[in-house]
Design an enzyme around this catalytic site. Structure first.
Site, PDB file in Angstrom:
ATOM      1  N   THR A 147      -7.157   2.338   3.824  1.00  0.00           N
ATOM      2  CA  THR A 147      -6.322   1.161   3.534  1.00  0.00           C
ATOM      3  C   THR A 147      -7.152  -0.025   3.025  1.00  0.00           C
ATOM      4  O   THR A 147      -6.683  -0.789   2.178  1.00  0.00           O
ATOM      5  CB  THR A 147      -5.525   0.748   4.787  1.00  0.00           C
ATOM      6  OG1 THR A 147      -6.408   0.725   5.916  1.00  0.00           O
ATOM      7  CG2 THR A 147      -4.402   1.725   5.086  1.00  0.00           C
ATOM      8  N   SER A 161      56.864  24.836  -8.386  1.00  0.00           N
ATOM      9  CA  SER A 161      55.774  25.472  -7.640  1.00  0.00           C
ATOM     10  C   SER A 161      55.230  26.700  -8.358  1.00  0.00           C
ATOM     11  O   SER A 161      55.962  27.366  -9.103  1.00  0.00           O
ATOM     12  CB  SER A 161      56.282  25.904  -6.265  1.00  0.00           C
ATOM     13  OG  SER A 161      56.703  24.768  -5.559  1.00  0.00           O
ATOM     14  N   ARG A 217       0.939  14.144   6.742  1.00  0.00           N
ATOM     15  CA  ARG A 217       1.705  14.577   7.899  1.00  0.00           C
ATOM     16  C   ARG A 217       3.188  14.838   7.571  1.00  0.00           C
ATOM     17  O   ARG A 217       3.923  15.357   8.391  1.00  0.00           O
ATOM     18  CB  ARG A 217       1.571  13.530   9.013  1.00  0.00           C
ATOM     19  CG  ARG A 217       0.165  13.473   9.585  1.00  0.00           C
ATOM     20  CD  ARG A 217      -0.104  12.197  10.381  1.00  0.00           C
ATOM     21  NE  ARG A 217      -0.469  11.070   9.519  1.00  0.00           N
ATOM     22  CZ  ARG A 217      -0.798   9.845   9.963  1.00  0.00           C
ATOM     23  NH1 ARG A 217      -0.795   9.604  11.265  1.00  0.00           N
ATOM     24  NH2 ARG A 217      -1.118   8.881   9.126  1.00  0.00           N
ATOM     25  N   ALA A 252      59.932  26.860 -11.391  1.00  0.00           N
ATOM     26  CA  ALA A 252      58.918  27.447 -10.508  1.00  0.00           C
ATOM     27  C   ALA A 252      58.449  28.801 -11.032  1.00  0.00           C
ATOM     28  O   ALA A 252      59.220  29.534 -11.654  1.00  0.00           O
ATOM     29  CB  ALA A 252      59.493  27.602  -9.105  1.00  0.00           C
ATOM     30  N   LEU A 307       0.843  -1.202   0.000  1.00  0.00           N
ATOM     31  CA  LEU A 307       0.000   0.000   0.000  1.00  0.00           C
ATOM     32  C   LEU A 307       0.875   1.246   0.000  1.00  0.00           C
ATOM     33  O   LEU A 307       1.623   1.498   0.949  1.00  0.00           O
ATOM     34  CB  LEU A 307      -0.908   0.009   1.235  1.00  0.00           C
ATOM     35  CG  LEU A 307      -1.764  -1.232   1.430  1.00  0.00           C
ATOM     36  CD1 LEU A 307      -2.732  -1.022   2.583  1.00  0.00           C
ATOM     37  CD2 LEU A 307      -2.510  -1.598   0.157  1.00  0.00           C
TER      38      LEU A 307
HETATM   39  C1  UD1 Z   1      -2.182   2.160   9.632  1.00  0.00           C
HETATM   40  C2  UD1 Z   1      -3.251   1.253  10.235  1.00  0.00           C
HETATM   41  C3  UD1 Z   1      -2.972   1.060  11.723  1.00  0.00           C
HETATM   42  C4  UD1 Z   1      -1.574   0.549  11.934  1.00  0.00           C
HETATM   43  C5  UD1 Z   1      -0.531   1.445  11.227  1.00  0.00           C
HETATM   44  C6  UD1 Z   1       0.811   0.803  11.254  1.00  0.00           C
HETATM   45  C7  UD1 Z   1      -5.359   1.507   9.045  1.00  0.00           C
HETATM   46  C8  UD1 Z   1      -6.654   2.193   8.998  1.00  0.00           C
HETATM   47  N1  UD1 Z   1      -4.543   1.836  10.040  1.00  0.00           N
HETATM   48  O1  UD1 Z   1      -2.320   3.465  10.202  1.00  0.00           O
HETATM   49  O2  UD1 Z   1      -3.904   0.126  12.257  1.00  0.00           O
HETATM   50  O3  UD1 Z   1      -1.298   0.496  13.323  1.00  0.00           O
HETATM   51  O4  UD1 Z   1      -0.881   1.613   9.838  1.00  0.00           O
HETATM   52  O5  UD1 Z   1       1.788   1.640  10.673  1.00  0.00           O
HETATM   53  O6  UD1 Z   1      -5.089   0.666   8.207  1.00  0.00           O
HETATM   54  N2  UD1 Z   1      -2.667   3.994   1.992  1.00  0.00           N
HETATM   55  C9  UD1 Z   1      -3.158   3.790   0.717  1.00  0.00           C
HETATM   56  N3  UD1 Z   1      -4.395   4.251   0.406  1.00  0.00           N
HETATM   57  C10 UD1 Z   1      -5.184   4.892   1.314  1.00  0.00           C
HETATM   58  C11 UD1 Z   1      -4.685   5.099   2.612  1.00  0.00           C
HETATM   59  C12 UD1 Z   1      -3.434   4.631   2.929  1.00  0.00           C
HETATM   60  O7  UD1 Z   1      -2.490   3.210  -0.117  1.00  0.00           O
HETATM   61  O8  UD1 Z   1      -6.300   5.261   0.945  1.00  0.00           O
HETATM   62  C13 UD1 Z   1      -1.324   3.504   2.312  1.00  0.00           C
HETATM   63  C14 UD1 Z   1      -0.358   4.605   2.722  1.00  0.00           C
HETATM   64  O9  UD1 Z   1       0.344   5.098   1.595  1.00  0.00           O
HETATM   65  C15 UD1 Z   1       0.567   3.909   3.713  1.00  0.00           C
HETATM   66  C16 UD1 Z   1      -0.284   2.786   4.272  1.00  0.00           C
HETATM   67  O10 UD1 Z   1      -1.408   2.637   3.405  1.00  0.00           O
HETATM   68  O11 UD1 Z   1       1.692   3.339   3.066  1.00  0.00           O
HETATM   69  C17 UD1 Z   1      -0.791   3.100   5.694  1.00  0.00           C
HETATM   70  O12 UD1 Z   1      -1.498   4.331   5.683  1.00  0.00           O
HETATM   71  P1  UD1 Z   1      -1.281   5.410   6.826  1.00  0.00           P
HETATM   72  O13 UD1 Z   1      -2.100   6.587   6.492  1.00  0.00           O
HETATM   73  O14 UD1 Z   1       0.148   5.602   7.100  1.00  0.00           O
HETATM   74  O15 UD1 Z   1      -1.972   4.655   8.054  1.00  0.00           O
HETATM   75  P2  UD1 Z   1      -1.609   4.784   9.592  1.00  0.00           P
HETATM   76  O16 UD1 Z   1      -2.313   5.959  10.160  1.00  0.00           O
HETATM   77  O17 UD1 Z   1      -0.159   4.701   9.768  1.00  0.00           O
HETATM   78 MG    MG Z   2       1.479   4.823   8.549  1.00  0.00          MG
END
Ligand code: UD1
Ligand code: MG
Length: 465
Positions: A86, A412, A21, A430, A14
């Site tokens: 996610t 030099s 942030r 030099a 993902l």
């Molecule tokens: C997520 C988990 C959390 C876990 C944590 C660990 C969820 C809702 N939460 O939170 O339980 O403890 O990771 O690090 O799953 N991403 C997508 N598409 C989206 C949203 C996110 O591809 O629509 C990808 C992001 O690019 C990232 C990953 O998913 O690589 C995690 O997303 P992020 O927003 O970092 O979730 P966390 O708040 O860290």
């Molecule tokens: Mg994360």
């Protein structure tokens, strides 16, 4: 090399999130940890399992991520147009996942995750014959992670995100790594059932846990032994922490392979660097990019090496800067030397203090020991280039070459006005300004003004008041 092979596993990475942030124009997974993008580490660990295929979900600035990764043979790109969470991200992979028993879901923002841990998760998932297995950890600070809620019997019940958690739930120390192994046969049906009524209005992947339990499926959790590995990077504070941990890992690795690193907390050694045995890296060094250092070298304090190549037994004295240059064996560089791109120094060359070499070949045993600039040049073997020698390579518009033969002695404070050639065995007096080609052997020098002696001259003295 490991001999892992999981032909009935597909990995889903993902990487679509913007990484709000991070406050960055760069997609989060392209942020670098010790010179390597976060997604590269994750893909490396995934590839180590030799899975059937890897799907990468991108969305925000997907073309930048694709351009960076290229097109490995078993990698498929999946676009998530809107970052709805996610769970939604994984559901976009339905069409590219086929004929596998399990799907391993990893996040692109956890670069410390090792392939050993991933393999352990898959093995446990299969040993327990689970439908959904989540990788969990007990970090010192669980803030920001989804909490693992267990029932009285210790069985996983659900996962609650930080933003949705009650005070009691926030007090739970076990968190989700965001990494799951899920039986392919159940995954997409579960994903179709998740909703988005939560604090972030997103489709949460962790919601498959209560849904699977409700459907009578088996859910398990595998606790990882080293919680550092799952550290996710959400902001630049996390990025620095992850880089710190990665640095310790890399330094320890080189130490165990025979490299002495003095004051290891002060050095930076990036992921693409290689170092030979019995080499000593002294305090404050920065070894960057694809730098290679051979056996038995010494890199003196506060030196910076960027994409540099050192053969064996090279001595780099303090405060030297080597960028895109190569140095032959038994050579000696610095202190305070600067080797710039395309400087190619042969074995036993000596480069001393305040010498800059750029786009120049320097032959075996030649010495340029003090205060010189050698650019766009070739220097033969066993030459002695005196203090303050300058190749005047630039007329303000174009660059020209200086070619110096073998066994040449340059006195030099000589200026060599390029284009110019100095034949073998020549000696240049030099203080010369060389504007024409120099003949072999003999002495060449530019006309000097007469030296005068004033006998009855008195030094001025301070007036007394
Ligand atoms: C997520 C988990 C959390 C876990 C944590 C660990 C969820 C809702 N939460 O939170 O339980 O403890 O990771 O690090 O799953 N991403 C997508 N598409 C989206 C949203 C996110 O591809 O629509 C990808 C992001 O690019 C990232 C990953 O998913 O690589 C995690 O997303 P992020 O927003 O970092 O979730 P966390 O708040 O860290
Ligand atoms: Mg994360």
């Amino acid at each position: 090399m490991n001999k892992l092979h999981y032909p009935d596993l597909q990995v889903c990475v993902l990487a679509a999130g913007k990484g709000k942030r991070m406050h960055s124009n760069l997609p989060k997974v392209l942020h670098r940890v010790l010179g390597r993008a976060m997604i590269d580490y994750v893909l490396h660990s995934a590839e180590a399992l030799c899975p059937k295929a890897i799907a990468v979900v991108t969305g925000h600035a997907s073309e930048k991520v694709r351009e960076h990764v290229g097109q490995p043979i078993n990698l498929e790109w999946v676009i998530q147009d809107k970052q709805l969470g996610t769970g939604h991200a994984v559901s976009q992979c339905e069409e590219v996942i086929r004929d596998v028993r399990d799907v391993l879901i990893v996040c692109g923002d956890t670069p410390l995750l090792s392939w050993q841990t991933l393999a352990h998760l898959v093995d446990e998932h299969r040993r327990l014959d689970a439908d959904v297995t989540v990788l969990t950890a007990q970090p010192a600070n669980p803030f920001g992670y989804g909490r693992i809620v267990r029932d009285a019997d210790g069985r996983v019940r659900t996962i609650v995100e930080e933003k949705d958690a009650s005070d009691d739930e926030r007090a739970i120390g076990e968190v989700s790594s965001g990494i799951y192994c899920v039986r392919h046969a159940v995954l997409f049906d579960l994903l179709r059932s998740i909703g988005n009524s939560n604090a972030q209005g997103e489709y949460y992947l962790p919601d498959i846990v209560p849904l699977a339990l409700a459907a009578g499926q088996r859910v398990d959790a595998v606790l990882m032994s080293d919680p550092d590995e799952m550290m996710g990077v959400n902001d630049r504070v996390n990025l620095a922490m992850v880089e710190d941990l990665m640095q310790r890992r890399i330094i320890r690795d080189w130490q165990l392979r025979g490299v002495t690193i003095e004051k290891p907390d002060t050095v930076r050694i990036e992921a693409g660097v290689s170092i030979g045995i019995d080499t000593v890296i002294q305090a404050g060094c920065y070894l960057i990019g694809r730098t290679h250092i051979g056996d038995e070298c010494r890199v003196g304090p506060n030196s910076v090496l960027v994409d540099a190549w050192l053969d064996d037994r090279v001595n780099v004295f303090a405060f030297s800067h080597i960028h895109g240059a190569s140095v032959g064996s038994d050579a000696s560089i610095g202190p305070y030397a600067r080797l710039r791109p395309e400087a190619r120094l042969d074995e036993q060359v000596h480069i001393g203090n305040f010498v800059e070499v750029k786009k120049a070949v320097v032959g075996r045993g030649s010495k340029i020991n003090h205060l010189s600039y050698i650019g766009d040049a070739s220097v033969g073997v066993d030459c002695n280039i005196g203090a303050g020698t300058i190749t005047c390579n630039y007329d303000g518009a174009n660059k020209f070459k200086t070619e110096i033969g073998d066994r040449v002695f340059v006195g030099s404070d000589t200026q060599l006005i390029a284009p110019v050639r100095v034949a073998d065995d020549a000696t240049i007096g030099a203080g010369s300004t060389i504007t024409r080609d120099v003949e072999p052997g003999g002495l060449t020098l530019s006309e000097r003004t007469q030296q005068r002696y004033v006998a009855n001259w008195k030094r001025p003295e301070k007036e007394s008041r």
